[in-house]
Design a protein around this motif. Sequence first.
Motif, PDB file in Angstrom:
ATOM      1  N   ALA A 271       0.832  -1.191   0.000  1.00  0.00           N
ATOM      2  CA  ALA A 271       0.000   0.000   0.000  1.00  0.00           C
ATOM      3  C   ALA A 271       0.873   1.248   0.000  1.00  0.00           C
ATOM      4  N   ARG A 272       0.405   2.277  -0.676  1.00  0.00           N
ATOM      5  CA  ARG A 272       1.129   3.542  -0.698  1.00  0.00           C
ATOM      6  C   ARG A 272       0.773   4.419   0.495  1.00  0.00           C
ATOM      7  N   HIS A 273      -0.397   4.204   1.071  1.00  0.00           N
ATOM      8  CA  HIS A 273      -0.845   5.016   2.193  1.00  0.00           C
ATOM      9  C   HIS A 273      -1.533   4.106   3.206  1.00  0.00           C
ATOM     10  N   ILE A 274      -1.024   4.076   4.411  1.00  0.00           N
ATOM     11  CA  ILE A 274      -1.541   3.199   5.468  1.00  0.00           C
ATOM     12  C   ILE A 274      -2.062   4.065   6.608  1.00  0.00           C
ATOM     13  N   ALA A 275      -3.251   3.759   7.086  1.00  0.00           N
ATOM     14  CA  ALA A 275      -3.826   4.464   8.234  1.00  0.00           C
ATOM     15  C   ALA A 275      -3.800   3.546   9.448  1.00  0.00           C
ATOM     16  N   VAL A 276      -3.383   4.063  10.582  1.00  0.00           N
ATOM     17  CA  VAL A 276      -3.304   3.295  11.829  1.00  0.00           C
ATOM     18  C   VAL A 276      -4.300   3.880  12.817  1.00  0.00           C
ATOM     19  N   LEU A 277      -5.253   3.076  13.263  1.00  0.00           N
ATOM     20  CA  LEU A 277      -6.270   3.494  14.234  1.00  0.00           C
ATOM     21  C   LEU A 277      -5.915   2.895  15.590  1.00  0.00           C
ATOM     22  N   MET A 278      -5.445   3.716  16.524  1.00  0.00           N
ATOM     23  CA  MET A 278      -4.962   3.235  17.815  1.00  0.00           C
ATOM     24  C   MET A 278      -5.278   4.249  18.903  1.00  0.00           C
ATOM     25  N   SER A 308      -0.437   7.392   8.307  1.00  0.00           N
ATOM     26  CA  SER A 308      -1.193   8.383   9.073  1.00  0.00           C
ATOM     27  C   SER A 308      -1.735   7.714  10.329  1.00  0.00           C
ATOM     28  N   TYR A 309      -1.658   8.423  11.458  1.00  0.00           N
ATOM     29  CA  TYR A 309      -2.126   7.885  12.729  1.00  0.00           C
ATOM     30  C   TYR A 309      -3.401   8.609  13.165  1.00  0.00           C
ATOM     31  N   ILE A 318     -15.929   4.573  13.104  1.00  0.00           N
ATOM     32  CA  ILE A 318     -16.429   4.583  11.725  1.00  0.00           C
ATOM     33  C   ILE A 318     -16.082   5.909  11.055  1.00  0.00           C
ATOM     34  N   GLY A 319     -16.226   6.997  11.783  1.00  0.00           N
ATOM     35  CA  GLY A 319     -15.864   8.295  11.241  1.00  0.00           C
ATOM     36  C   GLY A 319     -14.383   8.383  10.916  1.00  0.00           C
ATOM     37  N   LEU A 320     -13.542   7.834  11.799  1.00  0.00           N
ATOM     38  CA  LEU A 320     -12.101   7.829  11.536  1.00  0.00           C
ATOM     39  C   LEU A 320     -11.773   6.992  10.311  1.00  0.00           C
ATOM     40  N   TYR A 321     -12.433   5.852  10.189  1.00  0.00           N
ATOM     41  CA  TYR A 321     -12.214   4.989   9.031  1.00  0.00           C
ATOM     42  C   TYR A 321     -12.590   5.708   7.737  1.00  0.00           C
ATOM     43  N   ILE A 333      -4.604  -0.411   9.696  1.00  0.00           N
ATOM     44  CA  ILE A 333      -4.129  -1.225  10.816  1.00  0.00           C
ATOM     45  C   ILE A 333      -4.838  -0.720  12.069  1.00  0.00           C
ATOM     46  N   GLY A 334      -5.529  -1.603  12.784  1.00  0.00           N
ATOM     47  CA  GLY A 334      -6.314  -1.221  13.940  1.00  0.00           C
ATOM     48  C   GLY A 334      -7.799  -1.341  13.605  1.00  0.00           C
ATOM     49  N   PRO A 335      -8.674  -1.048  14.559  1.00  0.00           N
ATOM     50  CA  PRO A 335      -8.429  -0.531  15.898  1.00  0.00           C
ATOM     51  C   PRO A 335      -8.083  -1.639  16.895  1.00  0.00           C
ATOM     52  N   LEU A 336      -8.025  -1.240  18.181  1.00  0.00           N
ATOM     53  CA  LEU A 336      -7.626  -2.142  19.254  1.00  0.00           C
ATOM     54  C   LEU A 336      -8.798  -2.623  20.103  1.00  0.00           C
ATOM     55  N   LEU A 337      -9.609  -1.700  20.607  1.00  0.00           N
ATOM     56  CA  LEU A 337     -10.693  -2.091  21.516  1.00  0.00           C
ATOM     57  C   LEU A 337     -11.659  -3.061  20.850  1.00  0.00           C
ATOM     58  N   LYS A 338     -12.080  -4.051  21.589  1.00  0.00           N
ATOM     59  CA  LYS A 338     -12.954  -5.078  21.018  1.00  0.00           C
ATOM     60  C   LYS A 338     -14.269  -4.496  20.523  1.00  0.00           C
TER      61      LYS A 338
END
Length: 646
Positions: A271-278, A308-309, A318-321, A333-338
């Motif tokens: 991927a050229r652009h990866i988003a991390v949700l943490m 991008s973090y 959902i809004g962040l996604y 990559i993410g999120p963490l909370l179940k």
Amino acid sequence: MKALKNFVLTGIAASMFALCGCQLFGGNENETPDPYKGRITQSADWYASQARNSSGEQRFKWKMKQIRKYIADEETEKARDLISALSKDAKTDVQKAEVRLLCAEYYSNTASYDKVLKYLKGVSTAGLPREEAAYLYMYRAKASAQTGNTENAVNDYIRLNSYLKGDSLVKNQKDIVNVLAGKQKEELESMIGSSSDELRRGYLQLAYIRAGGADDADAAEEQWVKDNPSHPGRLYLDPDTDLSLIKIRSAADSPAEALDSALSGREWTGARHIAVLMPLSGKFGSFGEAFRAGIETYRGANPGAEISYYDTNGKDVIGLYNDALAKGAEFIIGPLLKTNVARLSEVDTSVPVIFINSNEGTGHGSFQYFYALSPEDEGADAAMKIRDDGFTRPAVIIPDQQKGSRVADSFIREWRNISGSSSVPVIRFRDRITLKDTIASGIRGEQAPDSYYIYASPLESSVIRQEIKSITGRTPECYITGRSNPGISNASVERTMAGMKLGDMPWMLQSSDLRRTARGALRHSSSDTLKFFALGYDSLMMVPNIKQLDGGSSVEGLTGTISISGNGSVKRGIQWITIGDSRFLSGKVTAVSPEFRSGESSAEAAGQPDDAGVQSDAGAQADESARAESAIAEDEPGLAPADSAE
């Protein structure tokens, strides 16, 4: 196509789209074998005769058309039987997707929307003819809307725009706005504020006006047209709008569709652009920061992708996604909370997502992966290790609590799979006072256990082994996993556990330059933050290798030998050592190559063992490790991220 063996029909209701009697795209009236192009004008017998006189792909297509005619004529049993037969003839991925599309069409006509979603779950449009892809999006959008999944419905309706024209395109705008208008005004207002996708925001604004959010609806609509002169939603306000003014986003223009095609057969180079949700702040901010440090450390040796973090603390996942997608993210990559994982996994995330948690279901999208520090997986690994070492009568010793029970169940399931026997005694302890009597009652008998898997803290594991020895008169063969890891520098505890077999992620067993680098990058260095560092490191390593991993290969990582099972679960084969054997691994560390490898590994010298240690107190370290695992694997009060934590 195992799922299709259970294809069960119910009574036919009125057709929801009149799909078999009309056409979405202007095809011609001449009959061709293309099942979703043009009208169905002949009898089922006529299509059957065409199939008999054809072979290969043509025969398959004519049979599809015969099934569609049966569905239109409400010939339920004939449709069922022919779908079941056709599923056996489906050899390619496209043919298998087409059979599922027929199932979705049948259940759409019966208003069985949950079954529509079941059969279209994870189905890729890659390789499908244009007309079939359109019907897939339409069936899935309608079913999502009817089952209350607004996000999925809107995503598919928007994709459908590029396939439609005329009255069908106008109707699709109404469907999008009507689905969104079912939300409360306050929710729509919040969604408008958080959306950076102009197309989606335009639909949200129209829905807000329709839901009564504007004092003067007419004036608001006029202003909306001025602000959105080329938005397809103009057809919702005025069906006679000049189509030359309207800009339709092609489904192929989105990174989601491009990746869907790439992972379904074309070359995938990453991927050229990866988003991390943490969570990068709040209660679990230290975990998220350690995870980010792992990602950045791997990225430092393998530059290329933009990362991008997004801090999930107190935010709508959902809004962040959606924001990440609007800004061009091609991998999440993410999120963490179940709770966040459960919510996002139900969205049609058609860009690949590596969730840092397990999931009760299997997700909605084609490329959803679930990567967690699961004690249950370690229990299964322990069963395999004991079997490989030649023991045949293991016992499991666990704390008397729900988590311990899950670990024991996982061990027993794996033992049954590899040995054919589920006769494994489980000994549950509650406290130190009753420990000896509890163990004694569990191991006495004609066939005493020849080995033990202990799921407990380092101190508890040491005491349990001593109690078994005092009862049996011999040193027992004991196997422990991550929760029992005393840490490299805890020499006093290590001596009491000498000889035990310990299975854990290689990262937690070995001293290395990389581990010392991690210590320097972490504000709070402990066993839990080091585990999250390793998770972050391996998660980014998986991105360029995801296609090979999805195809059955494996790669060596800090957390273990990484592979992906059929349901998207990321497995990490742990490493086993004998405690006290040359101070664990004598300073040797398995090197992690930035390139993909199929199970191969190499070693490099790594200097002296860590002097600082992870923690000085073994019991405190095990408790922190348990909290870290809980933060990933479950929502338990006091141990795991509560819903209010973010």
